[in-house]
Design an enzyme around this catalytic site. Sequence first.
Site, PDB file in Angstrom:
ATOM      1  N   SER A 130     -17.553   5.820   9.770  1.00 33.78           N
ATOM      2  CA  SER A 130     -16.707   5.912  10.948  1.00 33.78           C
ATOM      3  C   SER A 130     -17.279   5.359  12.251  1.00 33.78           C
ATOM      4  O   SER A 130     -17.469   6.073  13.235  1.00 33.78           O
ATOM      5  CB  SER A 130     -16.281   7.361  11.155  1.00 33.78           C
ATOM      6  OG  SER A 130     -15.059   7.331  11.803  1.00 33.78           O
ATOM      7  N   SER A 131     -17.520   4.069  12.234  1.00 30.12           N
ATOM      8  CA  SER A 131     -17.963   3.409  13.458  1.00 30.12           C
ATOM      9  C   SER A 131     -16.850   3.398  14.506  1.00 30.12           C
ATOM     10  O   SER A 131     -17.118   3.459  15.709  1.00 30.12           O
ATOM     11  CB  SER A 131     -18.404   1.982  13.161  1.00 30.12           C
ATOM     12  OG  SER A 131     -17.326   1.198  12.715  1.00 30.12           O
ATOM     13  N   SER A 132     -15.600   3.342  14.049  1.00 25.33           N
ATOM     14  CA  SER A 132     -14.505   3.246  15.024  1.00 25.33           C
ATOM     15  C   SER A 132     -14.388   4.531  15.838  1.00 25.33           C
ATOM     16  O   SER A 132     -14.201   4.484  17.052  1.00 25.33           O
ATOM     17  CB  SER A 132     -13.176   2.907  14.345  1.00 25.33           C
ATOM     18  OG  SER A 132     -12.752   3.933  13.490  1.00 25.33           O
ATOM     19  N   GLU A 164      -6.353   5.271  17.552  1.00 24.77           N
ATOM     20  CA  GLU A 164      -6.152   4.769  16.177  1.00 24.77           C
ATOM     21  C   GLU A 164      -4.657   4.669  15.867  1.00 24.77           C
ATOM     22  O   GLU A 164      -4.198   3.697  15.281  1.00 24.77           O
ATOM     23  CB  GLU A 164      -6.826   5.701  15.153  1.00 24.77           C
ATOM     24  CG  GLU A 164      -8.308   5.909  15.380  1.00 24.77           C
ATOM     25  CD  GLU A 164      -9.202   5.093  14.445  1.00 24.77           C
ATOM     26  OE1 GLU A 164      -8.682   4.453  13.517  1.00 24.77           O
ATOM     27  OE2 GLU A 164     -10.435   5.109  14.667  1.00 24.77           O
ATOM     28  N   ASP A 176     -12.985  12.267  11.879  1.00 25.10           N
ATOM     29  CA  ASP A 176     -14.058  11.408  12.378  1.00 25.10           C
ATOM     30  C   ASP A 176     -14.408  11.715  13.833  1.00 25.10           C
ATOM     31  O   ASP A 176     -15.574  11.852  14.197  1.00 25.10           O
ATOM     32  CB  ASP A 176     -13.654   9.934  12.250  1.00 25.10           C
ATOM     33  CG  ASP A 176     -13.262   9.575  10.832  1.00 25.10           C
ATOM     34  OD1 ASP A 176     -13.569  10.353   9.914  1.00 25.10           O
ATOM     35  OD2 ASP A 176     -12.641   8.510  10.641  1.00 25.10           O
ATOM     36  N   TYR A 226      -3.549   3.832   3.260  1.00 24.26           N
ATOM     37  CA  TYR A 226      -3.742   5.083   3.984  1.00 24.26           C
ATOM     38  C   TYR A 226      -2.400   5.661   4.468  1.00 24.26           C
ATOM     39  O   TYR A 226      -2.092   6.836   4.216  1.00 24.26           O
ATOM     40  CB  TYR A 226      -4.669   4.819   5.182  1.00 24.26           C
ATOM     41  CG  TYR A 226      -5.232   6.050   5.825  1.00 24.26           C
ATOM     42  CD1 TYR A 226      -6.467   6.553   5.442  1.00 24.26           C
ATOM     43  CD2 TYR A 226      -4.531   6.712   6.824  1.00 24.26           C
ATOM     44  CE1 TYR A 226      -6.997   7.677   6.039  1.00 24.26           C
ATOM     45  CE2 TYR A 226      -5.051   7.838   7.424  1.00 24.26           C
ATOM     46  CZ  TYR A 226      -6.281   8.308   7.040  1.00 24.26           C
ATOM     47  OH  TYR A 226      -6.795   9.416   7.637  1.00 24.26           O
TER      48      TYR A 226
END
Length: 388
Positions: A130-132, A164, A176, A226
């Site tokens: 989860s870099s975002s 997001e 996240d 997703y």
Amino acid sequence: MITDLKKYIESTSNYFQEKFSATPTLVAYAPGRINIIGEHTDYNLGLSMPSAINRWVIVCLRPRPDQLISIISQNYHDKMEYTIGEAYVPSHSWQKYTYGSITIFGNQFKLDKGFDAVIWGNVPIGSGVSSSAAMEVALMNALRAAYTADIDDLALVKLCQRVEHEYLKVNSGLLDQYASQFSREGKLMILDFNQLSSEYVEADMKDWAWILTDSKVKRELAGSKYSERVQETANALEEIKSKNPNVQGFRDITAADLELVTDPVQQKRIRHLILENQRVLDAAEALRQMNFEELGKLLTASHVSLRDDYEVSCPELDFLVDTALQLPYCAGSRMMGGGFGGCTISLVRKDSVQKFNTFMTEEYIREYDIITEINNYQLVDGAGSYTC
Ligand code: ADP
Ligand code: MG
């Protein structure tokens, strides 16, 4: 503060100085996360067990006297610049996250002045850690501090989630961002998405270690299935509600309600959800009792459920899990994160981690000709900010 983080902040700050010929006045940082168990449960208001890891996105910022917003991505060697109020169309995806965060924040807290900023991070991108979220949470913490906005941590992570939803069109849950903001060093949290609350459990793993193995298959959530899963479970919930008045929301569903779902695919999705929530509770108990063999079994059961019932795995992830499970010193393994790529998480005996790495690396090269990356992360505190 962890030495590594200090060092990264210093180098990001130096880079800022080089680019803007002034020192930043505030720093914010937010970590990536792992998730032990409880996958695809967040938007279904279930349970999961994450913690932040020692990889961060860092934002160095300095307010400007005028209306200009000027931001450099150190990783992408790219810059975005616009005047507050001016229509700006982000092109690269890092700009979408950045512009989205600033705009959503700015709609709630009027931005009177602009700022210069540098963003840098070492959270692996698209690997399932989860870099975002780290990026949104770091930026939102920076904005809160820069504009002394009166907003608590929970409201702040909800703003990040909206980035997001609204700017990347991914209907993700809150796992996240919540983990990135609220984690505590050396602990795992049992996170309840229905209550939006968490309880911390000591993650004293004794002779065991959490090992992440990267499939190197890039998981583009936006382009993945997703949103389809979000829709499937939502539809199933509506059907169950219409047939059983005792069910108001996801958490009221029991195994007895499964037969109320007409569509067999949707039925499988709901089965994953019910059993995965129970596995989180069982894993918390196993952890408290330091029953690591049991914890491993729960991990593997979670993988089977994600593979067969929720159908979010992929051949590479299945291969990594099957390979890990051949080893007597691996208690359990599963895909981690949204799926369709990213990494696996395995519970491995500390004294055999080296052997595990070698075996996994060789087998993955043999099967896919891909060099995996294996990590043993530290569990760290969540996001923070300070003025310099
Ligand atoms: P992940 O599973 O790592 O969250 P995503 O596809 O959801 O994968 O998010 C990755 C995106 O987040 C990158 O393509 C980029 O736009 C943004 N991002 C992550 N880290 C950074 C960074 N250090 N600097 C700029 N953008 C970043
Ligand atoms: Mg992401």
